[in-house]
Scaffold this motif. Structure first.
Motif, PDB file in Angstrom:
ATOM      1  N   ALA A 175       3.115  -6.289  -5.149  1.00 40.25           N
ATOM      2  CA  ALA A 175       1.965  -5.389  -5.246  1.00 40.25           C
ATOM      3  C   ALA A 175       2.530  -4.010  -5.550  1.00 40.25           C
ATOM      4  CB  ALA A 175       1.169  -5.385  -3.944  1.00 40.25           C
ATOM      5  N   PRO A 176       1.691  -3.052  -5.957  1.00 33.42           N
ATOM      6  CA  PRO A 176       2.220  -1.705  -6.230  1.00 33.42           C
ATOM      7  C   PRO A 176       2.973  -1.144  -5.033  1.00 33.42           C
ATOM      8  CG  PRO A 176      -0.017  -1.909  -7.056  1.00 33.42           C
ATOM      9  CD  PRO A 176       0.260  -3.172  -6.286  1.00 33.42           C
ATOM     10  N   LEU A 177       4.088  -0.467  -5.306  1.00 32.47           N
ATOM     11  CA  LEU A 177       4.961   0.028  -4.243  1.00 32.47           C
ATOM     12  C   LEU A 177       4.215   0.931  -3.267  1.00 32.47           C
ATOM     13  CD1 LEU A 177       7.788   0.339  -3.005  1.00 32.47           C
ATOM     14  CD2 LEU A 177       8.197   2.211  -4.632  1.00 32.47           C
ATOM     15  N   ALA A 178       3.451   1.883  -3.767  1.00 32.82           N
ATOM     16  CA  ALA A 178       2.758   2.823  -2.888  1.00 32.82           C
ATOM     17  C   ALA A 178       1.780   2.111  -1.963  1.00 32.82           C
ATOM     18  CB  ALA A 178       2.030   3.877  -3.717  1.00 32.82           C
ATOM     19  N   ALA A 179       1.060   1.115  -2.497  1.00 31.50           N
ATOM     20  CA  ALA A 179       0.087   0.381  -1.687  1.00 31.50           C
ATOM     21  C   ALA A 179       0.782  -0.394  -0.572  1.00 31.50           C
ATOM     22  CB  ALA A 179      -0.708  -0.566  -2.569  1.00 31.50           C
TER      23      ALA A 179
END
Length: 329
Positions: A175-179
């Motif tokens: 999943a996206p790193l920030a999320a």
């Protein structure tokens, strides 16, 4: 699956081609992670990772379960049982179950704490609570929203990091790193290398731990100077081979298989034949060894092979212990 080489090469043509699919997959994955999930009624400590493939989750889950048990808790480990045929919930019994039943990792986890396999994680959590567990240690499942986590510890491989930093299928991120970082409570970097630096920088104030997988001293002593054929079907076979060399084994030949590889008669014949022909001792990982046991056509290979156990050692031992215990005891 084998990791595509372009996942480690930022800016490749394949990465650019798959970028639209990654954006779609990432948006869906981030949205799913925002779900609240089932409340197990007891603390849930999740051991997850940011990427597809191995990073050291299982040794970390074992270490956490042992810390909790030593402190008087009653931990139960919850696993999806990847590679096993049983959907569960089922309590893993190494004397009864084989890797084909429950997967390879649960057989190792069950040596440290009672372990339940369940494709439906809320059902597995309920089974653990009903059996008297005071805390659940989840091996993987960080991105799955079906079960509410009280705390999540993300494990990162220091030598591999997050590859090209792209979300599947353009890269290894789940999943996206920030999320993902937004829903974590701590980061554990395992091994040597600088590939995890982008993650450490992005993690900001999250507690950071450093660990290494230390091979069993007795086994290392017995392997020292011995010519071996090393084989492994794990996320990073080369790391296992490097560990053997660092331990003093004379690694004359290696065979790398895909993660969770299901060995068959052909594999056994080739490995045994090469070992006999070249006068080599067969060595593999504990995770691979449990896949060799319980299958009739692999009995000879299992008998001839030595496993190298490893244990997680965390540099910030007391801080790591405090992190685990404050979430589960």
């Amino acid at each position: 699956m084998r990791e595509p080489a372009f996942w480690r090469r930022p800016g490749s043509a394949a990465e650019r081609l798959l970028a639209p699919l990654s954006a779609l997959y990432g948006a869906i994955a981030a949205g799913r992670m925002a779900g609240s999930g089932y409340d197990a009624g007891i603390p849930v400590l999740c051991i997850g990772n940011l990427t597809l493939g191995g990073a050291g989750k299982t040794p970390t889950a074992i270490a956490a379960a042992k810390l909790l048990a030593d402190a008087g808790g009653k931990p139960a480990v919850l696993s999806r049982g990847y590679g096993g045929r049983l959907h569960g919930p089922v309590w893993v019994d190494p004397a009864v179950h084989a890797a084909a039943d429950v997967g390879d990792e649960p057989l190792l986890l069950a040596q440290a704490a009672p372990t339940v396999v369940a494709r439906n994680r809320p059902a597995g959590a309920k089974a653990a609570r009903d059996k008297g567990a005071s805390v659940i240690v989840m091996d993987d499942g960080f991105q799955n929203p079906s079960l509410r986590k009280d705390a999540s510890l993300l494990v990162v491989d220091a030598s591999n990091g997050i590859g090209n930093g792209r979300v599947f299928p353009a890269g290894p991120l789940r999943a996206p790193l920030a999320a993902q970082l937004a829903r974590a409570q701590a980061l554990l970097v395992i091994g040597e290398g600088t590939a995890a630096q982008p993650v450490i920088a992005a993690a900001g104030p999250l507690p950071l731990f450093h660990g290494r997988l230390v091979p069993d001293a007795r086994t290392v002593s017995e392997l020292a100077g011995r010519p071996v054929l090393a084989f492994a079907g794990i996320g990073s076979p080369e790391k296992f081979f490097a560990t053997l060399r660092a331990a003093g084994a004379d690694v004359r030949a290696t065979r790398a298989f895909a993660d969770h590889h299901r060995y068959g008669a052909v594999d056994a014949g080739e490995l045994l034949g090469q070992a006999r022909r070249d006068g080599l001792s067969l060595v593999t990982t504990e995770k691979d060894m449990v896949r060799l046991r319980g299958a009739g056509d692999l009995a000879a290979l299992a008998e001839a092979t030595r496993a190298l156990p490893v244990q997680l050692v965390v540099t910030e031992a007391e801080a790591f212990r405090s992190f685990v215990l404050t979430r589960g005891v």
